[in-house]
Design a protein around this motif. Structure first.
Motif, PDB file in Angstrom:
ATOM      1  N   VAL A 173       6.343   1.725   2.800  1.00  0.00           N
ATOM      2  CA  VAL A 173       5.002   1.290   3.192  1.00  0.00           C
ATOM      3  C   VAL A 173       4.051   2.485   3.149  1.00  0.00           C
ATOM      4  O   VAL A 173       4.467   3.637   3.179  1.00  0.00           O
ATOM      5  CB  VAL A 173       4.981   0.696   4.628  1.00  0.00           C
ATOM      6  CG1 VAL A 173       5.813  -0.576   4.699  1.00  0.00           C
ATOM      7  CG2 VAL A 173       5.457   1.727   5.639  1.00  0.00           C
ATOM      8  N   CYS A 174       2.758   2.173   3.084  1.00  0.00           N
ATOM      9  CA  CYS A 174       1.741   3.213   3.045  1.00  0.00           C
ATOM     10  C   CYS A 174       1.723   3.960   4.385  1.00  0.00           C
ATOM     11  O   CYS A 174       1.665   3.336   5.442  1.00  0.00           O
ATOM     12  CB  CYS A 174       0.383   2.570   2.794  1.00  0.00           C
ATOM     13  SG  CYS A 174      -0.982   3.726   3.000  1.00  0.00           S
ATOM     14  N   PRO A 175       1.802   5.296   4.359  1.00  0.00           N
ATOM     15  CA  PRO A 175       1.830   6.047   5.613  1.00  0.00           C
ATOM     16  C   PRO A 175       0.508   5.949   6.384  1.00  0.00           C
ATOM     17  O   PRO A 175       0.469   6.234   7.578  1.00  0.00           O
ATOM     18  CB  PRO A 175       2.086   7.487   5.167  1.00  0.00           C
ATOM     19  CG  PRO A 175       1.708   7.546   3.734  1.00  0.00           C
ATOM     20  CD  PRO A 175       1.916   6.179   3.175  1.00  0.00           C
ATOM     21  N   VAL A 176      -0.567   5.511   5.741  1.00  0.00           N
ATOM     22  CA  VAL A 176      -1.858   5.433   6.421  1.00  0.00           C
ATOM     23  C   VAL A 176      -2.086   4.043   7.015  1.00  0.00           C
ATOM     24  O   VAL A 176      -2.344   3.895   8.203  1.00  0.00           O
ATOM     25  CB  VAL A 176      -3.014   5.803   5.459  1.00  0.00           C
ATOM     26  CG1 VAL A 176      -4.366   5.611   6.132  1.00  0.00           C
ATOM     27  CG2 VAL A 176      -2.856   7.240   4.984  1.00  0.00           C
ATOM     28  N   CYS A 177      -1.976   2.980   6.188  1.00  0.00           N
ATOM     29  CA  CYS A 177      -2.310   1.637   6.676  1.00  0.00           C
ATOM     30  C   CYS A 177      -1.090   0.757   6.886  1.00  0.00           C
ATOM     31  O   CYS A 177      -1.227  -0.412   7.243  1.00  0.00           O
ATOM     32  CB  CYS A 177      -3.305   0.969   5.730  1.00  0.00           C
ATOM     33  SG  CYS A 177      -2.560   0.428   4.181  1.00  0.00           S
ATOM     34  N   GLN A 178       0.082   1.301   6.612  1.00  0.00           N
ATOM     35  CA  GLN A 178       1.346   0.560   6.756  1.00  0.00           C
ATOM     36  C   GLN A 178       1.447  -0.627   5.799  1.00  0.00           C
ATOM     37  O   GLN A 178       2.351  -1.460   5.932  1.00  0.00           O
ATOM     38  CB  GLN A 178       1.581   0.046   8.207  1.00  0.00           C
ATOM     39  CG  GLN A 178       1.242   1.022   9.318  1.00  0.00           C
ATOM     40  CD  GLN A 178       1.984   2.341   9.179  1.00  0.00           C
ATOM     41  OE1 GLN A 178       3.138   2.376   8.794  1.00  0.00           O
ATOM     42  NE2 GLN A 178       1.285   3.439   9.475  1.00  0.00           N
ATOM     43  N   MET A 185      -0.188   4.877  -5.615  1.00  0.00           N
ATOM     44  CA  MET A 185      -1.388   4.569  -4.853  1.00  0.00           C
ATOM     45  C   MET A 185      -1.205   3.320  -3.994  1.00  0.00           C
ATOM     46  O   MET A 185      -0.502   2.388  -4.379  1.00  0.00           O
ATOM     47  CB  MET A 185      -2.537   4.350  -5.834  1.00  0.00           C
ATOM     48  CG  MET A 185      -3.857   4.108  -5.156  1.00  0.00           C
ATOM     49  SD  MET A 185      -5.187   4.082  -6.378  1.00  0.00           S
ATOM     50  CE  MET A 185      -6.252   2.908  -5.613  1.00  0.00           C
ATOM     51  N   CYS A 186      -1.855   3.332  -2.827  1.00  0.00           N
ATOM     52  CA  CYS A 186      -1.857   2.160  -1.966  1.00  0.00           C
ATOM     53  C   CYS A 186      -3.046   1.295  -2.367  1.00  0.00           C
ATOM     54  O   CYS A 186      -4.193   1.749  -2.301  1.00  0.00           O
ATOM     55  CB  CYS A 186      -1.978   2.565  -0.493  1.00  0.00           C
ATOM     56  SG  CYS A 186      -2.303   1.145   0.587  1.00  0.00           S
ATOM     57  N   HIS A 187      -2.781   0.079  -2.797  1.00  0.00           N
ATOM     58  CA  HIS A 187      -3.864  -0.785  -3.252  1.00  0.00           C
ATOM     59  C   HIS A 187      -4.590  -1.473  -2.096  1.00  0.00           C
ATOM     60  O   HIS A 187      -5.521  -2.222  -2.315  1.00  0.00           O
ATOM     61  CB  HIS A 187      -3.344  -1.786  -4.288  1.00  0.00           C
ATOM     62  CG  HIS A 187      -3.182  -1.159  -5.642  1.00  0.00           C
ATOM     63  ND1 HIS A 187      -3.850  -1.592  -6.752  1.00  0.00           N
ATOM     64  CD2 HIS A 187      -2.453  -0.090  -6.027  1.00  0.00           C
ATOM     65  CE1 HIS A 187      -3.530  -0.820  -7.781  1.00  0.00           C
ATOM     66  NE2 HIS A 187      -2.669   0.092  -7.362  1.00  0.00           N
ATOM     67  N   ASP A 188      -4.167  -1.209  -0.861  1.00  0.00           N
ATOM     68  CA  ASP A 188      -4.899  -1.734   0.297  1.00  0.00           C
ATOM     69  C   ASP A 188      -5.948  -0.746   0.796  1.00  0.00           C
ATOM     70  O   ASP A 188      -7.097  -1.106   1.026  1.00  0.00           O
ATOM     71  CB  ASP A 188      -3.923  -2.078   1.435  1.00  0.00           C
ATOM     72  CG  ASP A 188      -3.012  -3.234   1.037  1.00  0.00           C
ATOM     73  OD1 ASP A 188      -3.451  -4.076   0.208  1.00  0.00           O
ATOM     74  OD2 ASP A 188      -1.865  -3.277   1.512  1.00  0.00           O
ATOM     75  N   CYS A 189      -5.549   0.547   0.935  1.00  0.00           N
ATOM     76  CA  CYS A 189      -6.503   1.485   1.529  1.00  0.00           C
ATOM     77  C   CYS A 189      -6.909   2.616   0.590  1.00  0.00           C
ATOM     78  O   CYS A 189      -7.765   3.430   0.913  1.00  0.00           O
ATOM     79  CB  CYS A 189      -5.949   2.072   2.827  1.00  0.00           C
ATOM     80  SG  CYS A 189      -4.663   3.305   2.561  1.00  0.00           S
ATOM     81  N   GLY A 190      -6.268   2.723  -0.588  1.00  0.00           N
ATOM     82  CA  GLY A 190      -6.679   3.751  -1.542  1.00  0.00           C
ATOM     83  C   GLY A 190      -5.955   5.080  -1.374  1.00  0.00           C
ATOM     84  O   GLY A 190      -6.237   6.038  -2.095  1.00  0.00           O
ATOM     85  N   TRP A 191      -4.993   5.155  -0.466  1.00  0.00           N
ATOM     86  CA  TRP A 191      -4.218   6.396  -0.294  1.00  0.00           C
ATOM     87  C   TRP A 191      -3.401   6.664  -1.548  1.00  0.00           C
ATOM     88  O   TRP A 191      -2.937   5.733  -2.208  1.00  0.00           O
ATOM     89  CB  TRP A 191      -3.300   6.225   0.923  1.00  0.00           C
ATOM     90  CG  TRP A 191      -2.300   7.344   1.099  1.00  0.00           C
ATOM     91  CD1 TRP A 191      -2.495   8.522   1.748  1.00  0.00           C
ATOM     92  CD2 TRP A 191      -0.944   7.368   0.635  1.00  0.00           C
ATOM     93  NE1 TRP A 191      -1.361   9.279   1.713  1.00  0.00           N
ATOM     94  CE2 TRP A 191      -0.380   8.601   1.034  1.00  0.00           C
ATOM     95  CE3 TRP A 191      -0.129   6.467  -0.082  1.00  0.00           C
ATOM     96  CZ2 TRP A 191       0.933   8.970   0.750  1.00  0.00           C
ATOM     97  CZ3 TRP A 191       1.180   6.829  -0.376  1.00  0.00           C
ATOM     98  CH2 TRP A 191       1.700   8.067   0.038  1.00  0.00           C
ATOM     99  N   PHE A 192      -3.255   7.907  -1.921  1.00  0.00           N
ATOM    100  CA  PHE A 192      -2.288   8.223  -2.963  1.00  0.00           C
ATOM    101  C   PHE A 192      -1.410   9.377  -2.502  1.00  0.00           C
ATOM    102  O   PHE A 192      -1.832  10.219  -1.698  1.00  0.00           O
ATOM    103  CB  PHE A 192      -2.974   8.528  -4.297  1.00  0.00           C
ATOM    104  CG  PHE A 192      -4.082   9.510  -4.177  1.00  0.00           C
ATOM    105  CD1 PHE A 192      -3.804  10.864  -4.105  1.00  0.00           C
ATOM    106  CD2 PHE A 192      -5.411   9.085  -4.120  1.00  0.00           C
ATOM    107  CE1 PHE A 192      -4.824  11.777  -3.981  1.00  0.00           C
ATOM    108  CE2 PHE A 192      -6.433  10.006  -3.987  1.00  0.00           C
ATOM    109  CZ  PHE A 192      -6.140  11.353  -3.914  1.00  0.00           C
TER     110      PHE A 192
HETATM  111 ZN    ZN Z   1      -2.677   2.185   2.578  1.00  0.00          ZN
END
Ligand code: ZN
Ligand code: ADP
Ligand code: ZN
Length: 735
Positions: free
Chosen positions: A478-483, A438-445
């Motif tokens: 890195v997170c593919p949504v928020c980098q 999970m991305c702890h910045d934007c919540g993407w998993f």
């Molecule tokens: Zn993210």
């Protein structure tokens, strides 16, 4: 057609639900029932089994093809087994040809002669290895064979060597003659052990169970041996077998998984001076053929096998035992979806031999049958010898922190065991490091691109893997949504627990046992060996550890994610959860040292956990059976599940809607009801959209009559050719 004309009915492996008619071979001699024949089928030539000889065919004689070859001079399948297969084909609504072929070893399916070869395979010798290291390189086919054997590690059979060259046999012969390769003589039977073990004095309950089973008339009857974990069910089996095993008699013993319970094979070897055939998925073609033939001719007096062994022909079958009868692996989950336990009972009935079902946590179906006096219940309420049942305590996760999935009281308990030089087992039903990234910045998993599921983080391997379709990618940086770079694993699997324990207890030796850590051949045996010799202090593992093991020095069991399945969508979730936890808890304190079980849960007040604390399977069963009765689920009704899947969204559901409307147009008698079609709980899997339709029936004969008619109507619809579909009788999992 002249009245003297005979027609040979043949079951060929084909999805069409019928047998096919052929004219007798040119020689004129009729093949026997149960013999294999080679017949033209479409553009191919296939191996089938003769299931009937009749005087007439629906096809005119001019259109009938001729049997090309008769492969067996006599019946390969004895008539009682052939009849059992016919029954299974009808009961499970599965084509007879496929049922028959799944009952045959691969070698026979391919048309090889029904005789065991005189060698099992070949291994490289020391001088063969030395020759490979020689400065003068060896060339050609012999070199390829020698290299292949050197890389193989165990006995190789022709499946390894035949692809290397068409002249491999001659080459192997010359390598054997030069001493570089040795032929392993053929013997698929497990031989009796030389040492004789101490036989314990049977307890009162064991004695009573043995007397009941062996005291009846030697006819079909079903016994349910309900013995708590460690109560010595195996001892009961062994003694019953000892009484029944006369000079000719044979016994069939089914177990869920042999690889996980090597001890069981040993205890049979140590007790009986007879040939034992062990049949499991790890056998190669020739081993399997040999074991099958020895069961058929009676020289294997005990056949110990997994699911498919229920279809092994036996000349003088006198007893069937189904150990851990509740275990889900008795049900085949694809293709021919049979339950080996249910087939075993039917086989006992047809062949007139007693059937013993054993379990610490019997299926509710079997328990219900025992309560209805259809089966005889044989309780073993106490542990054997000096052992006591472990104490069970709940750890309330609402009040406890649990870094890396481990609550402090559990860590303390592990610590105590390390001090006392005892072993602990931590059970978590999930492999990998974390079930979610999970991305702890934007919540993407991280989702699986092909399934409605999340990818599991395998940290050591640096991979994200789907446990449903096998898709496998590298972990993103890195997170593919928020980098953002704040990607972390959420939740825990075996790998994370192992890593956490290694940090907390740096001096302890930890064995992780799950499918990832035991992939290499022999790895599981090595690990179990280290547990048995005491070299391992802490075991972390999945349900591979829950079954059948008997580790005398193991005194603590921790269940980490007990709530998984507590509020599942499946009507069997609760039963399966209870069974799983009770089985794994049963690994603790099996010898003279007392055992303790700690269960981490957010629902300590749940009746299921309350019953677990008291080792009270019966009161759990009371409660669960009552619920089944109120909601009308098995064992109070009969189910069939029609499943469909398609890469196109909506097709599977459209097909099922059509099937449902066909059912609505039929006259439904005997309490048969077709439910609404619905998407499967995980709708998309491996890129396919899946849906299901449940049929519910009060009476089995009515269900059966309905299904015959319904399936033939369904098969005529154009939609049925656009989706992949299958029928599951007595489904075990509703997904
Ligand atoms: Zn993210
Ligand atoms: P289960 O399959 O019921 O869980 P097992 O058959 O593995 O239990 O038996 C548990 C242990 O108890 C084994 O080590 C077995 O040798 C031992 N055992 C079985 N029967 C007796 C007995 N009557 N007296 C002492 N020990 C026994
Ligand atoms: Zn997937």
């Amino acid at each position: 057609m002249s009245s003297a004309q005979r027609i040979v009915q043949v079951a060929v492996p084909s999805p069409l639900p019928r047998t096919f008619d052929y004219l007798p071979p040119k020689s004129g001699a009729l093949p026997c029932l149960g013999a294999r024949v080679r017949v033209p089928f479409g553009r191919r030539s296939v191996v089938g089994i003769v299931t009937g000889i009749t005087g007439h065919s629906l096809l005119p004689a001019g259109r009938l093809k001729v049997v090309q070859d008769v492969l067996d001079p006599g019946p390969l399948l004895p008539s009682d087994l052939l009849n059992l297969l016919v029954w299974a084909s009808e009961y499970y609504h599965h084509p007879l040809g496929e049922v028959v072929s799944s009952a045959l070893p691969q070698a026979l399916r391919k048309g090889r002669p029904a005789v065991a070869g005189d060698v099992d395979g070949w291994t490289i010798t020391e001088s063969g290895r030395a020759r490979l290291g020689d400065a003068r390189p060896l060339r050609g086919v012999p070199a390829r064979i020698l290299h292949a054997l050197a890389g193989h590690g165990s006995v190789a059979d022709e499946t390894l060597l035949a692809p290397l060259s068409s002249r491999w046999r001659a080459a192997v012969r010359s390598l054997v003659a030069r001493g570089w390769v040795s032929a392993v003589p053929h013997d698929c039977l497990v031989r009796p052990a030389c040492q004789v073990v101490d036989v314990p004095v049977a307890s009162e309950a064991q004695t009573a169970a043995i007397a009941t089973i062996t005291g009846g008339t030697p006819d079909f009857h079903c016994y349910l041996l309900h013995g708590v974990t460690g109560s010595g069910k195996t001892e009961v089996y062994l003694r019953v077998i000892a009484r029944i095993l006369g000079s000719e008699a044979q016994v069939l013993v089914l177990v869920p998984e042999i690889g996980l319970t090597p001890q069981l094979v040993d205890s049979f070897r140590q007790r009986f001076a007879v040939g034992i055939a062990v049949i499991h998925s790890g056998l190669n073609d020739s081993e399997r053929l040999c074991a099958w033939l020895k069961a058929r001719d009676g020289s294997a007096r005990i056949v110990l096998g997994t699911r498919s062994a229920v279809f092994v022909p036996m000349k003088a079958l006198r007893l069937i035992i189904v150990d851990e009868e509740h275990d889900g692996s008795y049900k085949q989950q694809d293709g021919f979806r049979y339950s080996a336990r249910d087939v075993a009972i039917r086989r006992g009935q047809r062949e007139g031999v007693p059937v013993v079902l054993g379990s610490a946590t019997p299926s509710l179906e079997s328990l219900h049958n025992a309560r209805q006096a259809r089966y005889t219940l044989l309780p073993l309420p106490e542990r054997a010898g000096q052992a006591q049942l472990p104490t069970v305590r709940l750890l309330d996760l609402r009040r406890l922190a649990r870094p890396d999935g481990l609550a402090p009281p559990l860590i303390e308990a592990v610590h105590d065991r390390l001090v006392r030089k005892e072993q602990s087992l931590l059970f978590i039903n999930r492999r990998g490091f974390a079930p979610v990234l999970m991305c702890h910045d934007c919540g993407w998993f991280a989702p699986c691109p092909r399934c409605d599921a999340r990818l599991t983080l395998h940290k050591a391997a640096g991979r994200l893997r789907c446990h449903h379709c096998g898709s496998d990618t590298s972990v993103p940086v890195v997170c593919p949504v928020c980098q953002g770079s704040n990607l972390r694993g959420l939740g825990e699997g075996t790998e994370r627990v192992e890593a956490a324990l290694a940090q907390i207890f740096p001096g302890a030796s930890i064995e992780r046992i799950d499918r990832d850590s035991t992939r290499r051949k022999g790895a599981l045996e090595e690990k179990l060996g280290r547990v048995r010799t005491g070299a391992a202090d802490i075991l972390v593992g999945t349900q591979m550890l829950a079954k059948g093991h008997d580790f005398p020095n193991l005194t603590l069991v921790g269940v980490l994610n007990a709530d998984q399945g507590l509020y599942g969508y499946d009507f069997r979730s609760g039963e399966q959860l209870f069974q799983r936890i009770m089985q794994v808890a049963g690994r603790a304190g099996r010898a003279d040292k007392p055992g303790e079980v700690l269960i981490q849960t957010f629902h300590p007040e749940h009746p299921l956990f309350r019953a677990l604390c008291r080792h009270d399977y019966s009161s759990f069963a009371d409660y669960a059976l009552q619920e089944r009765q109120e909601t009308q689920f098995p064992p109070f009704c009969h189910l069939a599940l029609l499943r469909a899947e398609s890469p196109e969204r909506g097709s599977a559901l459209a097909f099922l809607a059509r099937a449902r409307s066909i059912a609505d147009g039929m006259e439904l008698a005997g309490g048969v009801t077709a439910m609404d079609p619905a998407p499967s709980p995980m709708e998309r899997r491996s890129g396919r959209y899946r849906a299901q339709l449940l049929i519910h029936a009060v009476q089995r004969p009515a269900l059966h009559r309905f299904l015959v008619q319904w399936l033939s109507l369904i098969a005529e619809t154009p939609l049925s050719r656009k989706v992949r579909w299958s029928l599951d009788i007595d489904p075990l999992d509703m997904h």
